[in-house]
Motif scaffolding. Structure first.
Motif, short mmCIF file in Angstrom:
data_model
loop_
_atom_site.label_atom_id
_atom_site.label_comp_id
_atom_site.label_asym_id
_atom_site.label_seq_id
_atom_site.Cartn_x
_atom_site.Cartn_y
_atom_site.Cartn_z
N ARG A 183 5.58 0.96 1.00
CA ARG A 183 4.35 1.62 0.56
C ARG A 183 3.91 2.62 1.63
O ARG A 183 4.27 2.49 2.80
N GLU A 184 3.12 3.55 1.20
CA GLU A 184 2.62 4.55 2.15
C GLU A 184 1.38 4.03 2.87
O GLU A 184 0.49 3.45 2.25
N GLY A 185 1.34 4.25 4.19
CA GLY A 185 0.18 3.93 5.00
C GLY A 185 -0.30 5.15 5.75
O GLY A 185 0.22 6.26 5.54
N GLU A 186 -1.26 4.93 6.63
CA GLU A 186 -1.82 6.05 7.40
C GLU A 186 -1.17 6.20 8.77
O GLU A 186 -1.47 7.12 9.52
N GLY A 187 -0.32 5.24 9.13
CA GLY A 187 0.32 5.31 10.44
C GLY A 187 -0.51 4.72 11.55
O GLY A 187 -0.27 4.99 12.73
N THR A 188 -1.51 3.87 11.20
CA THR A 188 -2.34 3.23 12.20
C THR A 188 -2.15 1.72 12.13
O THR A 188 -1.54 1.19 11.20
N SER A 189 -2.73 1.01 13.10
CA SER A 189 -2.61 -0.45 13.13
C SER A 189 -3.43 -1.11 12.03
O SER A 189 -3.33 -2.32 11.82
N HIS A 202 2.66 7.46 6.31
CA HIS A 202 3.66 6.73 7.10
C HIS A 202 4.15 5.55 6.26
O HIS A 202 3.34 4.76 5.78
N SER A 203 5.45 5.44 6.07
CA SER A 203 5.98 4.37 5.24
C SER A 203 5.87 3.02 5.96
O SER A 203 6.18 2.90 7.15
N ARG A 204 5.41 2.00 5.21
CA ARG A 204 5.28 0.64 5.75
C ARG A 204 5.97 -0.36 4.81
O ARG A 204 6.05 -0.13 3.59
N SER A 205 6.43 -1.46 5.39
CA SER A 205 7.02 -2.56 4.61
C SER A 205 5.95 -3.62 4.43
O SER A 205 5.63 -4.36 5.37
N VAL A 206 5.39 -3.71 3.24
CA VAL A 206 4.23 -4.56 2.98
C VAL A 206 4.67 -5.87 2.32
O VAL A 206 5.49 -5.87 1.39
N VAL A 207 4.12 -6.99 2.80
CA VAL A 207 4.39 -8.29 2.20
C VAL A 207 3.61 -8.39 0.90
O VAL A 207 2.38 -8.33 0.89
N VAL A 208 4.34 -8.55 -0.22
CA VAL A 208 3.68 -8.65 -1.52
C VAL A 208 3.89 -10.00 -2.18
O VAL A 208 3.32 -10.28 -3.24
#
Length: 326
Positions: A173-179, A3-9
């Motif tokens: 970035r790719e995530g797992e789709g969870t909180s 699951h695509s996420r917008s990560v603060v880098v």
């Protein structure tokens, strides 16, 4: 499933060097006092931009700090969003001026105007572009020179606002789709234009042909802010499957300490989880949340993996909230 996420880098901020205290305002002939302002708002000082420090100048400096924090160069950015109600010009947008000042020649840039809720709106907008493949990395900036909209003879408003800018870098970035994923987990935005006269500027290029001055019905804004904006926070929690107990930090728009604490109490958010910078920054509108995020990250409070809620209400009314796993 990925699951695509917008990560603060990366995170950065810039505040003008000129600091104006409550006592300074009283000494300039404004009918007020440090005690009066602190008791009603929690504000003790604010930063005021020099004549040569436009909104895009402040935004550029905050953006450079955020890029440096992320270990990235301007060439790595393909989206610039600047949340502001005080652009350098009617057009072009301040975002394009920041883009040019940074030397970014590709991608796209635009301003977003939702007054004090602008940064939350900008984060939600950037998230949509990043998670759908429209961009890879975004600079999300809140930058304001609100001192230029103030009526310095109106003590009910001129003591409240200040200037500044803050920025974050978001990366897809790719995530797992969870909180448990890092990144923007949920956001919720609202507006209601029926409340225009409660907080507005009495001018504009399409009406008076002037910049105008800020006008506010303080009691009405306070009542709405405390009583009506919890819906976006509750919706953001529901959408992410989290609760107030899961929060590490609540980073609201820094308008008034009494509003912030009353809202936190109503939502069941412990006061020790609330980030407060209103005492030293005043209300910097769209810049207030990124300034507070930067302050809390640099002093070690916000750490990787922390669940952070940002929330704001602005003129219009506009309001919104977003949950971010840092």
């Amino acid at each position: 499933m990925a699951h695509s996420r917008s990560v603060v880098v990366g995170c950065g901020a810039y505040l003008p060097e000129t600091v104006v205290t409550n006592t300074d305002l009283a000494e300039r002939g404004i009918e007020t006092s440090d005690e009066w302002i602190v008791q009603r708002t929690g504000i003790r000082q604010r930063h005021i931009a020099r004549a040569d420090e436009t909104t895009s100048v402040l935004g550029t400096r905050a953006a450079m700090a955020a890029l440096d924090d992320a270990g990235l160069s301007p060439a790595d950015i393909d989206l610039v969003i600047c949340a502001t109600s005080t652009p350098d010009h009617t057009f072009p947008s301040s975002a394009t001026q920041i883009q040019a000042a940074l030397g970014i020649e590709g991608g796209f840039a635009f301003d977003l105007q939702a007054v004090c809720a602008g940064f939350v709106y900008a984060v939600a907008t950037a998230d949509r572009f990043l998670t759908t493949g429209g961009a890879k990395r975004a600079l999300v900036i809140g930058a304001e020179t609100f001192s230029r909209l103030l009526d310095w003879e109106d003590r009910t408003t001129c003591v409240l606002f200040g200037d500044g800018a803050g920025a974050i870098v978001l990366e897809a970035r790719e995530g797992e789709g969870t909180s448990a994923d890092r990144g923007v987990l949920s956001s919720c935005l609202r507006s209601d234009g029926r409340h225009r006269t409660k907080l507005y500027v009495d001018g504009g290029p399409g009406s008076t042909g002037t910049t105008g001055k800020l006008r506010m019905e303080g009691r009405e804004v306070f009542r709405f802010a405390v009583g009506s904006v919890t819906d976006v926070i509750e919706d953001a929690f529901r959408a992410s499957g989290t609760t107030a107990d899961d929060l590490a930090w609540f980073v609201p728009h820094q308008a008034n300490r009494r509003i912030i604490e009353a809202s936190a109490d109503k939502l069941g958010i412990a006061r020790e989880k609330v980030v407060l910078t209103v005492d030293r920054h005043g209300n910097t509108s769209a810049a207030s949340i990124p300034l507070a995020l930067d302050a809390a990250r640099r002093d070690g409070r916000i750490r990787e993996g922390d669940l952070v809620m940002i929330e704001a209400i602005g003129g219009g009314f506009t309001w919104g909230a977003a949950l971010i796993r840092w």
